[in-house]
Scaffold this motif. Structure first.
Motif, PDB file in Angstrom:
ATOM      1  N   LEU A 543      -5.171   2.676 -10.251  1.00 39.47           N
ATOM      2  CA  LEU A 543      -5.400   1.945  -9.004  1.00 39.47           C
ATOM      3  C   LEU A 543      -6.679   1.137  -9.150  1.00 39.47           C
ATOM      4  O   LEU A 543      -7.753   1.691  -9.409  1.00 39.47           O
ATOM      5  N   SER A 546     -10.107  -3.213  -4.971  1.00 38.64           N
ATOM      6  CA  SER A 546      -9.497  -4.347  -4.282  1.00 38.64           C
ATOM      7  C   SER A 546     -10.357  -4.755  -3.102  1.00 38.64           C
ATOM      8  O   SER A 546     -10.990  -3.920  -2.459  1.00 38.64           O
ATOM      9  N   TRP A 548      -8.870  -6.517  -0.682  1.00 32.00           N
ATOM     10  CA  TRP A 548      -7.868  -6.920   0.303  1.00 32.00           C
ATOM     11  C   TRP A 548      -8.374  -6.650   1.705  1.00 32.00           C
ATOM     12  O   TRP A 548      -9.014  -5.636   1.987  1.00 32.00           O
ATOM     13  N   ALA A 549      -8.105  -7.576   2.595  1.00 35.19           N
ATOM     14  CA  ALA A 549      -8.448  -7.395   3.997  1.00 35.19           C
ATOM     15  C   ALA A 549      -7.313  -7.934   4.839  1.00 35.19           C
ATOM     16  O   ALA A 549      -6.662  -8.907   4.469  1.00 35.19           O
ATOM     17  N   PRO A 550      -7.022  -7.291   5.962  1.00 33.98           N
ATOM     18  CA  PRO A 550      -5.915  -7.762   6.797  1.00 33.98           C
ATOM     19  C   PRO A 550      -6.226  -9.126   7.394  1.00 33.98           C
ATOM     20  O   PRO A 550      -7.358  -9.395   7.792  1.00 33.98           O
TER      21      PRO A 550
ATOM     22  N   ASP B 234      -5.012  -0.966  10.065  1.00 31.67           N
ATOM     23  CA  ASP B 234      -4.526  -2.299   9.722  1.00 31.67           C
ATOM     24  C   ASP B 234      -4.202  -2.448   8.243  1.00 31.67           C
ATOM     25  O   ASP B 234      -3.707  -3.486   7.814  1.00 31.67           O
ATOM     26  N   ARG B 235      -4.475  -1.423   7.464  1.00 31.61           N
ATOM     27  CA  ARG B 235      -4.138  -1.471   6.037  1.00 31.61           C
ATOM     28  C   ARG B 235      -2.952  -0.591   5.731  1.00 31.61           C
ATOM     29  O   ARG B 235      -2.476  -0.562   4.596  1.00 31.61           O
ATOM     30  N   ARG B 261      -3.876  -2.781  -0.799  1.00 33.52           N
ATOM     31  CA  ARG B 261      -4.340  -2.199   0.458  1.00 33.52           C
ATOM     32  C   ARG B 261      -4.958  -0.830   0.220  1.00 33.52           C
ATOM     33  O   ARG B 261      -6.014  -0.499   0.773  1.00 33.52           O
ATOM     34  N   LEU B 262      -4.333  -0.048  -0.628  1.00 39.93           N
ATOM     35  CA  LEU B 262      -4.888   1.270  -0.920  1.00 39.93           C
ATOM     36  C   LEU B 262      -6.208   1.138  -1.664  1.00 39.93           C
ATOM     37  O   LEU B 262      -7.185   1.828  -1.358  1.00 39.93           O
ATOM     38  N   ALA B 355       2.041  -5.492   7.550  1.00 42.43           N
ATOM     39  CA  ALA B 355       1.390  -5.884   6.279  1.00 42.43           C
ATOM     40  C   ALA B 355       2.425  -6.177   5.214  1.00 42.43           C
ATOM     41  O   ALA B 355       3.458  -5.560   5.200  1.00 42.43           O
TER      42      ALA B 355
END
Lengths: 654, 355
Positions: A543, A546, A548-550, B234-235, B261-262, B355
């Motif tokens: 993994l 990251s 990543w953001a919404p 939200d994720r 996301r994780l 998502a």
């Protein structure tokens, strides 16, 4: 260092090491210590030959360095991305290697402390790694981009006799075949298992199969190459070779029309405390270590076995000059031609006994305690002091690639093993990996699979075994009653997972051997085997970090759906003012009086905070007061604040 | 009653299914057969069972509080420690979700639950709500722990891998286990695994949507989880620490972004090893409220979309199923059934952004 565990060059049965060039001695450094060896050694075989028998410590006890469990190594001046498996990395004269520690856990000592311990501590020698509950260092090639792409009509994983037979059948049809073999030479474990009456001997069999590759097609055998990924019509493998005098790894990606998985089987670990102390070894790795590299640990050897194959090992070792103290068989009164040979050679035999515990002795030897294998009570029966305990086990088909290809497995009670079941398009499992046992069946299965995959009619395969009145079947894996709660760990398998049956919370993947042992120990029900294998043994990409953001979701609704119907059929949106100049937080409930605090009695809720610097807020209210003089009360964090309705903004239509 | 005839067949392996079967038998004195996977605990976790969730309906909060208390008492009576306590953190990135979290917070505080807004330096813009002393069940230990009690209450347990189930239009079920048949007057399909196994997509009410999901077991990170239970609304990711052993995670939503996301929820400076993973389908509702109602075109009962707190609603579910629910329980269940009922809109709960 001197080669204390190296057998004589002329040891019987090829136990002097058939892969060694004794006329080309070499020396290299490993973690700062000189290691002597020969051309043909791997880093692992040379280390073992030089008496380096521990890979480090786990839970306070030394952990054996073995073919199944060895740290990665790299040149001291290189970075970790160049690391190679010690069992496939060639020993090269003048190399300066370091072994890689396992991935750090929060309980590991810092690297600078390890270095200090190594320099000033009492324990000297290479590989002083401390293993946590996680597996050893991540293999860098798993995430590497392939540097070479090949194409083949058929990819065969494993150059044992099943794989060679499959390759030969395909070559005869004019196909391009690539065979991937993780050992240094083809042949697999043929010499360990030998032949039965009516079959050619191993050497003849191997020569015949290799000659059979000279067909109309082309067959390319990549040795020291381990396949580690399959999918999407491709097989990915890691090859270790020598470039400009340095060992180097390379990732190959092969586009495969079809794949034969001929990965054979591995030897499971009998479960008893101390089953991975230095000096406790497997029968297969011991036999192949002697045959390939002339390596044999210690002088005195005791063999504990649930099957007849280990007797052959013992005979060969005795012929090679090793002191075979005893062979202890878990089966009661077993019979086999190998047992008869052992009796004739004078080796002491005992049956109906299994190992209950092994401890280290002060002279770096082992004390092995036995118990009756048929007794549930497992009271101590006898013990012996020895240098090396060959702890033979049952055989577990190596099915990692099969599972990765989406194949399913089941528990086969008669074999005490997890075996493949069902089919996958374009992929076949053959040989010992498919559960076949005799050379005849193993070879036939390889040929049949290749023919079937290439659209030809495949002959049926039938087993050919020695009748049980002449050859006692294998006993199930022995499980010591002392396996849990003791001072010394009883591991469930020989590899990097370090699972000791501690329960489902084990950190790290599980191996097939772990799961098979857990089934045997009644920790895993048979019906869950397939699911657990697929969920917990597959190689998975790591993994990655990251950012990543919404993404914000456009929403014009002031009133969210979860407020629908909360405050009557037609609540009003209102602007509230706070007489005490307080801003209200969204979610704060509104009541008619300040005494009430039951949420179901609320008449409204704040749905939006006021702009910065302002007080009050926007609220959804059922039947709000008609005039601003009538106070309502906003309750938040336990206190009730008065509020006035200063503006009505209309109904929401909820 | 004959040995092979039952009032209820509870299909499902989740904690909610197991506890529901136990309550139907022990509290409601019905004959029950539970069809569930064997529970060794080595499977990858696909759900977490918490006695609280970001609820925004006071009637749901009230019902959960009561039902949870019953559940905890009943399980404590079976085995001390079967229900643990944890501190749960809920993280909202987006303004709409932060608002929802604040609604939940106010509701929780009025219900006597300690729910506080806390800061997270790693997520300065996020709303983080900490809820203390939340009951939590580890489903892996549940079935073995309840085995004796359930057997005593007459619950027959069948291994799902060895049982063929045939659902009838009238809601009954025929079970065939090792060649022997059994009948149940009412089939109850509980949770994701049972829905995926026993129902076709056409049999699902349209309020239910199938979401790709994965359960993962991660090796311990160098920087351990700051909190034992964290749900990133939200994720679509919920993470639970298993001491030093590792991190369990459940991620729902698009498979294209699951890993990203994780990965965004962990303070990683290097890749983290995965010790296991399982892909599955999670069934949720678009409106965030659970679904308790019939299959489409039949009368088998489907229980889905409870999310975290489903196991703790088992007592109320058992009463509803047996027709002895209280007035407020009946009213609660009445608006959480089929989407054909216009009242379902009145049950909408806070739900995360897609998502």
């Amino acid at each position: 260092m001197t080669q204390v565990n190296r057998l004589a060059a002329d040891a019987a049965h090829g136990f002097g090491g058939t892969l060694l060039r004794r006329d080309r001695p070499l020396r290299f450094r490993l973690d700062g210590e000189w290691v002597e060896g020969f051309d043909g050694d791997t880093v692992l075989s040379a280390a073992l030959a030089n008496g380096i028998v521990s890979a480090g410590r786990h839970e306070g006890h030394p952990l054996a360095l073995t073919a199944e469990f060895a740290p990665l190594v790299r040149q001291r001046t290189d970075d970790d991305s160049t690391a190679l498996p010690a069992g496939r990395a060639p020993a090269l004269d003048g190399a300066d290697l370091v072994s890689l520690p396992p991935d750090r856990s929060t309980t590991d000592v810092p690297g600078w402390l390890s270095a200090l311990k190594r320099r000033f501590g009492r324990q000297r020698g290479p590989m002083l790694h401390r293993f946590g509950d996680t597996a050893s260092a991540s293999a860098p090639w798993l995430a590497a981009t392939p540097s070479e792409t090949l194409t083949a009509d058929l990819v065969v994983v494993g150059a044992g006799i099943a794989g060679l037979a499959a390759a030969g059948a395909a070559a005869a049809l004019g196909k391009r075949v690539i065979v991937l073999e993780r050992r240094q030479t083809p042949g697999g474990l043929l010499h360990y298992f030998g032949s039965i009456e009516g079959e050619d001997g191993p050497d003849t069999l191997l020569q015949t199969l290799i000659k059979g590759l000279e067909g109309r097609g082309s067959v390319r055998i990549e040795t020291s190459t381990e396949a580690f990924r399959i999918g999407g019509g491709k097989v990915v493998a890691h090859r270790v070779g020598t470039t400009n005098g340095r060992a180097a790894g390379q990732v190959l990606e092969i586009e495969a029309g079809a794949v034969v998985i001929a990965t054979g089987s591995s030897e499971r670990l009998p479960i008893f405390p101390g089953n991975r102390l230095p000096g406790v070894v497997g029968a297969i790795s011991t036999f192949m270590g002697a045959l390939d590299h002339g390596v044999w640990l210690g002088r005195r050897t005791t063999v504990a076995t649930p099957n007849s194959h280990a007797y052959r090992l013992a005979i060969y070792a005795a012929d090679a000059g090793q002191s075979m103290q005893r062979i202890v068989d878990a089966r009661l009164a077993p019979h086999s031609r190998f047992i008869d040979f052992c009796k004739a050679s004078g080796i002491t035999l005992a049956s109906g006994l299994m190992v209950s515990e092994v401890t280290s002795t002060k002279d770096a030897g082992l004390q092995v305690a036995f118990t009756a294998s048929s007794s549930a009570a497992q009271q101590p029966a006898s013990s012996i002091a020895t240098d090396t305990l060959v702890a033979a086990g049952n055989f577990q088909p190596e099915l990692g690639l099969w599972v990765a290809a989406g194949g399913e497995v089941v528990w086969a009670a008669t074999d005490h093993a997890i075996v493949p079941v069902g089919g996958r398009d374009g992929v076949r499992v053959v040989g010992a990996a498919a559960g076949w046992r005799s050379n005849t069946a193993v070879i036939a299965s390889g040929r049949a699979a290749a023919l079937e995959l290439l659209g030809k009619t495949a002959p049926s395969v039938s087993e050919r075994l020695v009748p049980i009145q002449f050859e006692t079947p294998d006993a199930p894996a022995s499980i010591s009653a002392n396996r849990s709660g003791g001072r010394i760990i009883a591991y469930f398998d020989r590899g990097a997972t370090l699972f000791a049956g501690s329960g489902p919370g084990h950190a790290g993947p599980l191996s097939l051997g772990d799961i098979a042992a857990a089934v045997a120990a009644d920790l895993i029900p048979v019906s869950e085997v397939n699911a657990i294998v697929r969920e917990r043994t597959a190689e998975m990409p790591e993994l990655a970090p990251s950012t990543w953001a919404p993404a914000p979701v456009a929403n014009d609704d002031v009133v969210p759906p979860y407020l629908a119907g909360r405050f009557g059929p037609k609540p009003l949106l209102c602007k509230l003012a706070a007489p005490d100049a307080k801003p209200f937080s969204p979610g704060s409930l509104i009541f008619r009086t300040h005494e009430v605090s039951d949420a179901s009695s609320a008449i409204g809720v704040i749905v939006a905070a006021p702009p910065p610097g302002e007080s009050g807020g926007i609220a959804l209210v059922a039947d709000p007061p008609e005039t601003p003089e009538v106070l309502i009360f906003v309750k938040e964090t336990g206190s009730a604040s008065p509020a006035r309705v200063v503006e009505r903004r209309g109904t929401t239509g909820n | 009653m004959a040995d092979n005839a039952y009032d209820f067949a509870v299909l499902g392996s989740s904690a909610q299914a197991v506890i529901l079967a136990a309550f139907l038998a022990s509290q409601q004195r019905r004959s029950v057969v539970l069809v569930a996977e064997a529970a060794s605990g080595f499977r990858i976790r696909r759900a977490f069972d918490l006695g609280m969730a970001p609820l925004t309906r006071p009637e749901t909060m009230s019902l959960l509080r009561r039902s949870s208390s019953e559940t905890v008492s009943a399980l404590d009576a079976v085995a001390k420690g079967l229900v643990g306590r944890t501190t749960a953190h809920f993280v909202a990135d987006l303004p709409t979700s932060r608002d929802g979290l604040m609604h939940f917070r106010q509701l929780a505080r009025l219900s006597g639950i300690q729910a506080d807004v806390v800061g997270d330096r790693a997520l300065p813009a996020a709303g983080v709500l900490r809820v203390r002393d939340v009951p939590v069940i580890d489903a892996r230990t549940l079935l073995p722990a309840l085995a004796a009690m359930m057997a005593g209450a007459g619950v027959r347990r069948l291994d799902a891998a060895e049982t063929a189930v045939s659902l009838k239009r009238d809601g009954s079920a025929r079970l065939t286990h090792k060649g022997l048949a059994a009948e149940a007057r009412q089939a109850i399909v509980v949770g994701d695994d049972a829905i995926a196994t026993y129902l076709s997509p056409e049999a699902l009410d349209r309020s239910l949507v199938a979401l790709p999901a994965s359960g993962q077991f991660l090796a311990p990170a160098k920087v351990p989880l700051a909190d034992p239970f964290v749900s990133y609304l939200d994720r679509g990711a919920t993470l639970v620490a298993e001491g030093r052993a590792g991190i369990h995670a459940v991620v729902t939503g698009s498979t294209d972004t699951q890993d990203q996301r994780l990965g965004s929820t962990l303070r990683l400076d290097a890749p983290l090893r995965r010790a296991g993973a399982a892909q599955f389908t999670s069934y949720a509702t678009m409106d965030g409220a659970p679904y308790v109602g019939p299959v489409k075109g039949g009368r088998a009962l489907v229980i889905a979309g409870f999310g975290l707190y489903g196991a703790f609603m088992a007592p109320a579910l058992a009463r509803m199923i047996c027709g002895v629910a209280s007035t407020d329980e009946s009213a609660w269940f009445a608006v959480r059934g089929s989407s054909r009922s216009a009242t379902r809109a009145l049950a909408a709960e806070f739900t995360r952004a897609a998502a």
